[in-house]
Write an enzyme that holds these catalytic residues in place. Structure first.
Site, PDB file in Angstrom:
ATOM      1  N   HIS A   1       0.864  -1.178   0.000  1.00 58.87           N
ATOM      2  CA  HIS A   1       0.000   0.000   0.000  1.00 58.87           C
ATOM      3  C   HIS A   1       0.904   1.231   0.000  1.00 58.87           C
ATOM      4  O   HIS A   1       2.032   1.196   0.493  1.00 58.87           O
ATOM      5  CB  HIS A   1      -0.866  -0.041   1.266  1.00 58.87           C
TER       6      HIS A   1
ATOM      7  N   ASP B   1       3.101  -4.382   8.233  1.00 55.22           N
ATOM      8  CA  ASP B   1       1.872  -3.603   8.160  1.00 55.22           C
ATOM      9  C   ASP B   1       0.715  -4.580   8.307  1.00 55.22           C
ATOM     10  O   ASP B   1       0.386  -5.313   7.385  1.00 55.22           O
ATOM     11  CB  ASP B   1       1.805  -2.855   6.822  1.00 55.22           C
TER      12      ASP B   1
ATOM     13  N   GLN C   1      -4.595  -5.150   7.327  1.00 51.19           N
ATOM     14  CA  GLN C   1      -5.581  -6.131   6.883  1.00 51.19           C
ATOM     15  C   GLN C   1      -5.567  -7.392   7.744  1.00 51.19           C
ATOM     16  O   GLN C   1      -6.616  -7.940   8.079  1.00 51.19           O
ATOM     17  CB  GLN C   1      -5.311  -6.512   5.415  1.00 51.19           C
TER      18      GLN C   1
ATOM     19  N   LYS D   1     -10.519  -0.492  10.393  1.00 54.69           N
ATOM     20  CA  LYS D   1     -10.720  -1.763   9.699  1.00 54.69           C
ATOM     21  C   LYS D   1     -11.107  -2.878  10.673  1.00 54.69           C
ATOM     22  O   LYS D   1     -11.652  -3.903  10.262  1.00 54.69           O
ATOM     23  CB  LYS D   1      -9.463  -2.154   8.922  1.00 54.69           C
TER      24      LYS D   1
ATOM     25  N   CYS E   1      -4.753   2.268  -3.781  1.00 53.01           N
ATOM     26  CA  CYS E   1      -3.546   2.845  -3.160  1.00 53.01           C
ATOM     27  C   CYS E   1      -2.356   1.909  -3.309  1.00 53.01           C
ATOM     28  O   CYS E   1      -1.550   1.750  -2.378  1.00 53.01           O
ATOM     29  CB  CYS E   1      -3.793   3.181  -1.682  1.00 53.01           C
TER      30      CYS E   1
END
Length: 416
Positions: A132, A210, A213, A236, A374
């Protein structure tokens, strides 16, 4: 499934009861029942989060940390209690390793600025082709500011990280940090985090994941992963916007300079100089997102009550079902075939632009995402300009996958 999933019995998963806790799902869009398949962008919020945040504002809101009155003390206790919750949620060794940020983007920027200040020209940061922009642009800025090298680890045609290529990139011993997504927001690819961490550490590098998700779908244990930095965002994970998390090993946080200056991140201040508060407060300048942090705590409590094992099993079944249904839509191509895929499916359709797909789905009450998500460099790697993307949440059910697939067939027939 990932090796770090929890063991033990799966919680009872009652989809109807769960959906009833999300008031937004009861409405109609364009006179059609809402089918929300854009959770990877931002998830809907259960009543537990909405009510908690509203109740805090109604009954106890005050600024935190420095107030001596009852309201401030109560709100401070609630706010700092979330730090303990997040530490337990990630299995972090210490609550002092949890830094509140606005989102994953700010968390990664914090690392790029503060850990980046410790790097020397000629050292390198490694990212992957599927990052991303939040895990790309900050490192470009560090490269331009500090003279470090930015290296790109390729992915396979299936959408998995190319571990052999990563090993070659690490081989010269100049890499200071490997910053990799734990789960791609485009391909759904789940990266082998522990293996990546071991490779990075063997080469003398730190590793950042990261988890924006990943934490939504699976149990996350930063110690088992061997991570040095880990980030995720509240919105999220069924929580509010404006709140994110950076976890980092305390020794790293202690060594890193502050990210921003101001109130609450200082120990002493004179006109000549200032000294810094202990971590994590050294990185939390100014009045924080108090209500949002408390809302994140409510979201974590709610998800843990459902049970992450149950969430993982539910979404794995949904993803498998969706892949089967979409395979029967004429002209549709699912992008990527990673070895381990989370609840994110990007696709294209012959002769139909992804923006048209999303617009026509919306007219039928189905919300998906369309564009480059993105991740423009990944799109170029895939030879695409855009895809449509369906992503699943805790409230998604098979009947919604059927609506998606049936509507896509009608869209295809309209254009042919």
């Amino acid at each position: 499934m990932s090796a770090i999933l929890e063991k033990g019995p799966v919680h009872q998963f009652d989809s109807a009861a769960i959906r009833q806790q999300f008031p937004i799902l009861a409405q109609k869009v364009h006179d059609r029942p809402l089918v929300f398949l854009d959770s990877a962008a931002s998830a809907q919020k259960p009543n537990a989060v909405i009510d908690c945040m509203a109740d805090t504002m109604r009954t106890q809101y005050a600024n935190i940390h420095r107030g001596l009155h009852w309201m401030s003390e109560r709100t401070t206790e609630a706010y700092e209690g979330v730090r303990d919750q997040v530490a337990a949620f990630l299995n972090a060794p210490s609550r002092e390793e949890i830094v509140f940020t606005r989102n994953s983007t700010e968390a990664i920027n914090l690392v790029a600025y503060s850990f980046g200040a410790l790097l020397k020209p000629g050292q390198a940061v490694v990212i992957s082709e599927m990052e991303h922009h939040a895990n790309l642009v900050p490192w470009q800025m560090l490269r331009d500011r500090a003279g470090i090298e930015l290296r790109i680890a390729p992915i396979t045609d299936e959408g998995d990280l190319d571990l052999d290529a990563l090993q070659d990139i690490l081989s010269d011993g100049q890499v200071a940090l490997v910053a990799i997504t734990h789960m791609s927001n485009v391909l759904g690819s789940v990266t082998p985090a522990r293996q990546i961490a071991d490779m990075a550490h063997a080469a003398g590098a730190q590793v950042l994941f990261d988890g924006s998700q990943f934490v939504v779908h699976r149990k996350t244990d930063v110690q088992a992963l061997g991570a040095d930095f880990y980030t995720f965002t509240g919105h999220k994970l069924y929580g509010p916007t404006g709140i994110g998390i950076l976890w980092a090993r305390k020794a790293l946080l202690d060594a890193m300079p502050p990210f921003m200056g101001g109130g609450d991140m200082i120990s002493t201040v004179t006109f000549e100089r200032s000294t810094w508060a202990h971590v994590p407060h050294k990185f939390e300048a100014g009045t924080p997102a108090i209500i949002e942090a408390i809302g994140l705590g409510a979201a974590i409590s709610w998800v843990e009550k459902v049970g992450m094992e149950a969430v993982t099993a539910h979404e794995a079944a949904l993803t498998s079902y969706a892949l089967t249904r979409l395979a029967n839509v004429p002209g549709l191509k699912v992008i990527g075939a990673p070895k381990d895929r989370g609840g994110v499916i990007s696709f294209t359709m012959d002769d139909v632009h992804p923006h048209d797909i999303a617009t026509l789905l919306d007219r039928n009450g189905v919300a998906v995402r369309a564009g480059h998500h993105c991740a423009e460099p990944l799109m170029r790697r895939l030879g695409l300009t855009a895809t449509a993307r369906a992503s699943f949440g805790i409230y998604t059910v098979q009947e919604e996958i059927d609506v998606l697939a049936d509507t896509l067939v009608r869209i295809r027939n309209f254009f042919v």
